[in-house]
Motif scaffolding. Structure first.
Motif, PDB file in Angstrom:
ATOM      1  N   ARG A 266     -35.889  74.345 -30.421  1.00 32.48           N
ATOM      2  CA  ARG A 266     -36.773  73.234 -30.765  1.00 32.48           C
ATOM      3  C   ARG A 266     -36.296  71.887 -30.221  1.00 32.48           C
ATOM      4  N   GLU A 267     -35.019  71.603 -30.384  1.00 27.75           N
ATOM      5  CA  GLU A 267     -34.458  70.299 -30.013  1.00 27.75           C
ATOM      6  C   GLU A 267     -33.016  70.486 -29.562  1.00 27.75           C
ATOM      7  N   PRO A 268     -32.826  71.084 -28.393  1.00 30.57           N
ATOM      8  CA  PRO A 268     -31.466  71.437 -27.957  1.00 30.57           C
ATOM      9  C   PRO A 268     -30.561  70.230 -27.740  1.00 30.57           C
ATOM     10  N   LEU A 269     -31.133  69.105 -27.350  1.00 28.77           N
ATOM     11  CA  LEU A 269     -30.354  67.880 -27.149  1.00 28.77           C
ATOM     12  C   LEU A 269     -30.915  66.782 -28.037  1.00 28.77           C
ATOM     13  N   GLU A 270     -30.045  66.110 -28.765  1.00 30.34           N
ATOM     14  CA  GLU A 270     -30.486  64.977 -29.578  1.00 30.34           C
ATOM     15  C   GLU A 270     -30.382  63.674 -28.792  1.00 30.34           C
ATOM     16  N   ASP A 271     -29.411  63.597 -27.907  1.00 30.62           N
ATOM     17  CA  ASP A 271     -29.204  62.376 -27.130  1.00 30.62           C
ATOM     18  C   ASP A 271     -28.681  62.778 -25.756  1.00 30.62           C
ATOM     19  N   LEU A 272     -29.264  62.220 -24.716  1.00 26.56           N
ATOM     20  CA  LEU A 272     -28.865  62.587 -23.352  1.00 26.56           C
ATOM     21  C   LEU A 272     -28.649  61.317 -22.537  1.00 26.56           C
ATOM     22  N   ARG A 273     -27.502  61.282 -21.862  1.00 29.11           N
ATOM     23  CA  ARG A 273     -27.213  60.145 -21.000  1.00 29.11           C
ATOM     24  C   ARG A 273     -27.145  60.587 -19.551  1.00 29.11           C
ATOM     25  N   LEU A 274     -27.992  59.984 -18.736  1.00 27.52           N
ATOM     26  CA  LEU A 274     -27.973  60.218 -17.298  1.00 27.52           C
ATOM     27  C   LEU A 274     -26.888  59.310 -16.729  1.00 27.52           C
ATOM     28  N   ASP A 275     -25.869  59.909 -16.164  1.00 28.74           N
ATOM     29  CA  ASP A 275     -24.637  59.180 -15.853  1.00 28.74           C
ATOM     30  C   ASP A 275     -24.601  58.696 -14.407  1.00 28.74           C
ATOM     31  N   PHE A 276     -24.490  57.378 -14.269  1.00 25.59           N
ATOM     32  CA  PHE A 276     -24.277  56.773 -12.947  1.00 25.59           C
ATOM     33  C   PHE A 276     -22.845  56.263 -12.794  1.00 25.59           C
ATOM     34  N   GLU A 277     -21.997  56.581 -13.775  1.00 21.76           N
ATOM     35  CA  GLU A 277     -20.616  56.086 -13.709  1.00 21.76           C
ATOM     36  C   GLU A 277     -19.703  57.212 -13.244  1.00 21.76           C
ATOM     37  N   ASP A 278     -18.741  57.624 -14.081  1.00 25.64           N
ATOM     38  CA  ASP A 278     -17.758  58.626 -13.653  1.00 25.64           C
ATOM     39  C   ASP A 278     -18.396  59.941 -13.215  1.00 25.64           C
ATOM     40  N   GLY A 279     -19.488  60.322 -13.865  1.00 23.04           N
ATOM     41  CA  GLY A 279     -20.131  61.585 -13.535  1.00 23.04           C
ATOM     42  C   GLY A 279     -20.975  61.538 -12.275  1.00 23.04           C
ATOM     43  N   TYR A 280     -21.107  60.361 -11.703  1.00 16.33           N
ATOM     44  CA  TYR A 280     -21.925  60.197 -10.496  1.00 16.33           C
ATOM     45  C   TYR A 280     -21.080  59.738  -9.313  1.00 16.33           C
ATOM     46  N   GLY A 281     -20.208  58.758  -9.552  1.00 11.65           N
ATOM     47  CA  GLY A 281     -19.318  58.293  -8.494  1.00 11.65           C
ATOM     48  C   GLY A 281     -19.977  57.289  -7.569  1.00 11.65           C
ATOM     49  N   ASP A 282     -19.346  57.084  -6.423  1.00 17.51           N
ATOM     50  CA  ASP A 282     -19.833  56.129  -5.424  1.00 17.51           C
ATOM     51  C   ASP A 282     -20.440  56.908  -4.273  1.00 17.51           C
ATOM     52  N   ARG A 283     -21.753  56.867  -4.160  1.00 19.68           N
ATOM     53  CA  ARG A 283     -22.442  57.603  -3.097  1.00 19.68           C
ATOM     54  C   ARG A 283     -23.128  56.645  -2.115  1.00 19.68           C
ATOM     55  N   GLY A 284     -22.816  55.379  -2.256  1.00 16.22           N
ATOM     56  CA  GLY A 284     -23.443  54.388  -1.387  1.00 16.22           C
ATOM     57  C   GLY A 284     -24.653  53.778  -2.061  1.00 16.22           C
ATOM     58  N   ASP A 285     -24.971  52.533  -1.688  1.00 13.77           N
ATOM     59  CA  ASP A 285     -26.041  51.799  -2.346  1.00 13.77           C
ATOM     60  C   ASP A 285     -27.412  52.429  -2.145  1.00 13.77           C
ATOM     61  N   GLU A 286     -27.680  52.892  -0.947  1.00 12.12           N
ATOM     62  CA  GLU A 286     -29.006  53.454  -0.683  1.00 12.12           C
ATOM     63  C   GLU A 286     -29.274  54.680  -1.554  1.00 12.12           C
ATOM     64  N   ALA A 287     -28.283  55.557  -1.656  1.00 12.43           N
ATOM     65  CA  ALA A 287     -28.447  56.772  -2.458  1.00 12.43           C
ATOM     66  C   ALA A 287     -28.586  56.439  -3.930  1.00 12.43           C
ATOM     67  N   GLU A 288     -27.791  55.478  -4.432  1.00 13.82           N
ATOM     68  CA  GLU A 288     -27.858  55.165  -5.857  1.00 13.82           C
ATOM     69  C   GLU A 288     -29.138  54.420  -6.201  1.00 13.82           C
ATOM     70  N   ASP A 289     -29.602  53.557  -5.317  1.00 19.06           N
ATOM     71  CA  ASP A 289     -30.894  52.899  -5.556  1.00 19.06           C
ATOM     72  C   ASP A 289     -31.988  53.944  -5.743  1.00 19.06           C
ATOM     73  N   ALA A 290     -32.036  54.905  -4.833  1.00 25.36           N
ATOM     74  CA  ALA A 290     -33.063  55.947  -4.904  1.00 25.36           C
ATOM     75  C   ALA A 290     -32.902  56.792  -6.169  1.00 25.36           C
ATOM     76  N   ALA A 291     -31.656  57.092  -6.520  1.00 28.84           N
ATOM     77  CA  ALA A 291     -31.409  57.915  -7.702  1.00 28.84           C
ATOM     78  C   ALA A 291     -31.803  57.189  -8.983  1.00 28.84           C
ATOM     79  N   ALA A 292     -31.576  55.873  -9.033  1.00 26.52           N
ATOM     80  CA  ALA A 292     -31.940  55.100 -10.220  1.00 26.52           C
ATOM     81  C   ALA A 292     -33.449  55.101 -10.434  1.00 26.52           C
ATOM     82  N   ILE A 293     -34.191  54.937  -9.348  1.00 27.73           N
ATOM     83  CA  ILE A 293     -35.652  54.948  -9.441  1.00 27.73           C
ATOM     84  C   ILE A 293     -36.159  56.335  -9.830  1.00 27.73           C
ATOM     85  N   THR A 294     -35.594  57.362  -9.180  1.00 22.94           N
ATOM     86  CA  THR A 294     -35.999  58.736  -9.493  1.00 22.94           C
ATOM     87  C   THR A 294     -35.681  59.092 -10.943  1.00 22.94           C
TER      88      THR A 294
END
Length: 424
Positions: free
Chosen positions: A96-124
């Protein structure tokens, strides 16, 4: 009887002297607002999120456990009471509700992939969250962790935050459970900078004032003890202008900053307990929530490794619950199994005694335990938390306590005098 000596002028003097105290207590220590606190926060790299992810995590966790029968067997091996009841409730929760709170991580779990990639990922990411909310597939709480406000990552973090919130706002009304996470905070000035950022975003996007709130990750010793000897983790809450929703302990960054060897970095290290004790005192009465961190020992590998990791996780979940910390982090879908088993066991094992004491208090029944209003509030809060997360059912609560859910809520939040159930 002799007359007292204190008069109206004396009372007026005291009222004037304590006006600032009254204002401080009303503004800074409003108590529990009643806003739901999730029992966990799950983290995934931001680019891995899709609307189907929560359901996929729940299905994978249930499969890893071996279905309802497997959950029951695991509960037994963990020494949990009522394994059959736990298994049924947890299986239903994972569906019914497997996750109560979910964080989409752009910090340690994402790393530095360059500005263009992160801009696109933030919008997506914002577009995916909007789709999940519209489809009813999003967890009750969802948001992003962006990069911190330290000099090397400040600009990148702000741009990701801006792109995510702006895209989400333009897609429609912001999700009710939107959560923004500011990591690696070291000073109150960084919190003030986040307040300013929220104000600017609200103004630019025509959002109601105060709509954007954020949680602060406590990952540095400077938030526990500042250079001037003060405790910033307490002060930052009040500097947050009502926008700080939660303080989250970061197990590994904090441990590493103290020089603790990697093998001994843990949620239960004495240094971790000290930091969380300070944070717990800091949030008391403010309405701000507190979350424990994570264990990086994941239920992966062969059967023995999975079993060992489950046992550790279940024990750590129970440990922070017993210490009055009602939320923690989960980093892998398989951890949902023991998150819910351990949490549900905590509430179900304590429910009968709490219900009897609360019933005796409300109905003025004779008892060997004389509970005061503050204890009654704690009893009601315990039951309320168990009900909200799914460990207890409404029928169980009303039957065992002899009070309505409305009265339970009013006692837990100390909002009104409870009278409607006294003669039930």
């Amino acid at each position: 009887m002799s007359a007292g000596v204190l008069g109206a002028a004396d009372l007026a003097r005291i009222e004037a002297d304590l006006a600032a105290t009254d204002d401080l207590l009303e503004k800074n220590y409003p108590g529990d607002s009643g806003v739901r606190q999730p029992i966990h926060t799950a983290y995934v790299p931001a680019d891995r999120f899709t609307p189907s992810l929560p359901a996929a995590w729940g299905a994978a966790a249930l499969a890893q456990a071996g279905g309802v029968s497997g959950l029951e067997a695991l509960a037994g091996r963990l020494g949990l009471a009522q394994p059959e009841e736990l298994a049924g409730l947890v299986a239903a929760k994972l569906e019914r509700e497997p996750l109560e709170d979910l964080r989409l991580d752009f910090e340690d779990g994402y790393g530095d992939r360059g500005d263009e990639a992160e801009d696109a990922a933030a919008i997506t990411a914002a577009e995916q969250v909007a789709q999940a909310v519209a489809a009813g597939a999003a967890p009750p709480f969802i948001g992003i962790r962006f990069k911190c406000f330290e000099a090397p990552t400040r600009g990148r973090g702000l741009r990701t935050l801006d792109l995510f919130v702006s895209t989400l706002a333009r897609a429609g009304e912001l999700p009710e459970g939107l959560v923004l996470t500011l990591p690696k905070v070291t000073t109150i000035a960084q919190v003030r900078a986040m307040v300013f950022t929220c104000e600017r975003l609200e103004a630019a996007l025509s959002l109601p004032a105060g709509r954007l709130r954020f949680e602060v990750q406590m990952e540095t010793p400077q938030l526990i003890l500042a250079a001037d000897g003060t405790v910033p983790s307490a002060a930052l809450i009040h500097a947050g202008d009502g926008r700080v929703s939660s303080l989250h302990y970061g197990t590994y960054d904090y441990s590493a900053s103290l020089g603790i060897a990697a093998a001994y970095q843990s949620m239960e290290h004495p240094a971790a307990d000290y930091a969380k004790n300070v944070m717990q005192v800091a949030i008391a009465g403010t309405g701000v929530h507190l979350s424990d961190g994570s264990t990086n020992i994941l239920p992966l590998g062969d059967a023995e490794q999975v079993e060992t990791a489950w046992a550790l996780h279940a024990r750590l979940v129970r440990r922070h619950l017993e210490r009055g910390i009602y939320q923690g982090w989960d980093l892998h879908e398989n951890q949902l199994v023991t998150r819910y088993l351990a949490t549900y066991a905590f509430y179900r094992e304590g429910f009968a005694a709490a219900a009897v004491r609360l019933r005796n208090y409300v109905h003025h029944l004779e008892s060997a335990i004389m509970d005061e209003p503050a204890t009654a509030k704690a009893l009601a809060n315990f039951i309320r938390r168990g009900l909200v997360c799914g460990a207890l059912t409404a029928a169980e609560v009303t039957s065992a306590t002899g009070i309505s859910l409305t009265t339970l809520e009013s006692i837990a939040l100390a909002r009104a005098t409870q009278t409607e159930d006294v003669n039930v």
